[in-house]
Design a protein around this motif. Structure first.
Motif, short mmCIF file in Angstrom:
data_model
loop_
_atom_site.label_atom_id
_atom_site.label_comp_id
_atom_site.label_asym_id
_atom_site.label_seq_id
_atom_site.Cartn_x
_atom_site.Cartn_y
_atom_site.Cartn_z
N ILE A 185 0.80 -1.03 -0.13
CA ILE A 185 -0.20 0.06 -0.12
C ILE A 185 1.12 1.43 -0.45
N PRO A 186 0.61 2.04 -0.99
CA PRO A 186 1.58 3.90 -0.49
C PRO A 186 1.66 3.98 0.42
N MET A 187 2.55 4.48 0.98
CA MET A 187 2.72 5.31 2.02
C MET A 187 2.39 6.60 2.06
N TYR A 188 1.85 7.44 3.14
CA TYR A 188 1.47 8.94 3.29
C TYR A 188 3.32 9.71 3.22
N PHE A 189 4.19 9.53 4.09
CA PHE A 189 5.00 10.00 4.74
C PHE A 189 6.50 9.61 5.15
N VAL A 190 7.05 9.73 5.33
CA VAL A 190 8.38 9.45 6.31
C VAL A 190 8.73 10.34 7.26
N LYS A 191 8.91 10.22 8.83
CA LYS A 191 9.55 11.37 9.45
C LYS A 191 10.81 11.35 9.66
N ARG A 192 10.74 12.82 9.65
CA ARG A 192 12.49 12.61 10.40
C ARG A 192 12.83 13.91 11.19
#
Length: 462
Positions: free
Chosen positions: A263-270
């Motif tokens: 499933i496509p991601m929404y975001f990567v948080k760094r």
């Protein structure tokens, strides 16, 4: 919606993702329940929605709650967007349109959930009333257009709002104009998880029908009894739905992980930065798809936990099981939802009876029920009868499960020396009359309210 987490442990293999979910299994004596509920803020003077900023805005409510509770603020850039209880595990957060959410702490009994809910609503009133604000328990905002609905300053919501129109027609309505009540429950093993997921998925449309409470939009009837549930049918087909694969032979942790990976991601948080990742699946992310776009980024366990929280099936698996089918409603119905599912899932004998009830249903029958209940609720045809016939059996099973738990206490409206079955009273009334709250509201709208939506803000405010 859960708080986004940070866990920098690197992901070395798919097996670690399976193990992460498996670690959620607990012995029966450690099973808990956690209830989440959302509500719409409104200005009492004119029933307008509440903006984030300003002396009488949502931010002011959060600031006031911080001072009242002493909870730790959660920030997104310079904005307070939630509060976390440093001791009890509960949290307050904001949905995209300003829906005010309590994510309750994990507790042992429904009586504790009752006390928690009663206290939270009293605390919110203490802060909101001097500001001229009220809060409403409905599954969809009854009056405001999407353009009139405020937008909360959360970075993840900017990414979601941009992505939603690409994958469905109602995703923005889901974000900005719906409210729900959910309960999170534990499982004891992989086999226990499988049975609970299957029973929960099969019966989720029954819960949707019982809790139907969103018949209005923009000041008039919208043609549905649970508009909130209808919205989910065209939000994002990839990450929503009835999970028919959960009923296939061999379903378990691995099958759920493999579904989630594609499933496509929404975001990567760094750090404090949210990077848009809607163009890659989590499996592609594991294979290095974002390395050139976000220098130095490697998949971490925190990315996996955040990704699982952006999947929206009717029943969601993390390290616990989330029941996601119900509209928000008056406060006693906030207690009825966990009562229903605790009664069905936490007594082994009742869980077996529930499985016997649903195991012969086909995928087509389950989907037809899911597709029918937003508009018809308990009157949805099913086999030789209606969903109401199933609901009577389901509520009776839940009552049996709670009676066997036989846990006593007192809370607010719960009389002294009552066990947890008292919290099923709203559902017992619904299955006795066959009338959902949505139908009560429509009857009032066409009758004593004279086609005017405004009384809903008086009669159904917390």
């Amino acid at each position: 919606m859960a708080r986004d987490t940070t866990d920098a442990r690197p992901i070395e293999s798919r097996d670690e993702l399976v193990a992460w979910i498996a670690e959620g299994a607990k012995p029966r004596e450690k099973w808990r329940l956690g209830t989440e509920h959302e509500k719409f803020g409104f200005r009492k003077a004119d029933h307008a929605p509440v903006p984030y900023e300003g002396p009488r805005g949502i931010r002011a409510v959060l600031d006031g709650m911080e001072g009242l509770l002493g909870w730790e603020p959660i920030h997104d850039e310079d904005n307070i967007i939630g509060l976390a209880d440093p001791v009890g595990g509960g949290a307050i957060s904001l949905e995209p349109g300003g829906q005010f959410e309590l994510s309750g702490a994990p507790v042992e009994t429904l009586h504790q959930t009752c006390s928690e809910t009663f206290a939270h609503l009293a605390q919110v009133r203490e802060i909101a009333e001097p500001l001229g604000l009220g809060f409403l328990g409905l599954g969809a905002s009854p009056k405001w257009t999407r353009a009139e609905t405020p937008v909360m300053p959360k970075s993840r919501y900017r990414i979601m709002a941009n992505y939603m129109p690409k994958v469905g027609t109602k995703g923005l309505d889901m974000m900005f104009r719906t409210s729900t009540v959910q309960v999170n429950l534990d499982f004891g093993s992989e086999a226990d998880m499988v049975k609970k997921m299957r029973v929960s998925l099969a019966l989720q449309p029954v819960a949707t029908a019982l809790f139907a409470n969103s018949p209005f939009l923009e000041g008039k009837p919208n043609g549905f009894l649970s508009f909130r549930s209808e919205v989910w049918r065209d939000t994002d087909r990839a990450r929503t739905g009835m999970l028919p694969f959960a009923f296939e032979a061999g379903f378990g942790y691995e099958a759920y992980v493999d579904w989630a990976l594609d499933i496509p991601m929404y975001f990567v948080k760094r750090g404090a930065t949210y990077h848009d990742a809607t163009h890659v699946t989590f499996r592609q992310f594991l294979d290095g798809a974002l390395k050139n776009e976000i220098p130095g980024v490697e998949p971490e366990i925190g990315d996996w936990t955040n990704h699982l929280g952006t999947l929206f099936p009717e029943v969601r698996l993390k390290r616990y099981i989330e029941q996601r089918g119900a509209d928000a409603g008056p406060w006693r119905r906030l207690l009825a939802l966990p009562a229903l599912w605790v009664g069905l899932l936490y007594d082994e004998g009742v869980l077996d009876e529930a499985w016997e009830l649903v195991k012969g249903w086909s995928a087509e029958e389950r989907q037809a029920m899911r597709d029918g209940v937003p508009r018809q609720a308990l009157k949805t045809p099913f086999r030789d009868g209606t969903v109401l016939d199933v609901a009577r059996d389901v509520v009776a099973l839940a009552k049996k499960g709670l009676a066997r738990r036989n846990m006593f206490a007192t809370c607010g409206a719960a009389p002294l020396a009552e066990n947890e079955t008292v919290y099923l009273a709203p559902l017992e009334e619904i299955v006795a009359t066959g009338e959902t709250l949505a139908e009560v509201l429509l009857r009032k709208f066409h009758g004593e309210w004279g086609g005017n939506i405004e009384p809903v803000f008086e009669e159904y405010a917390y």
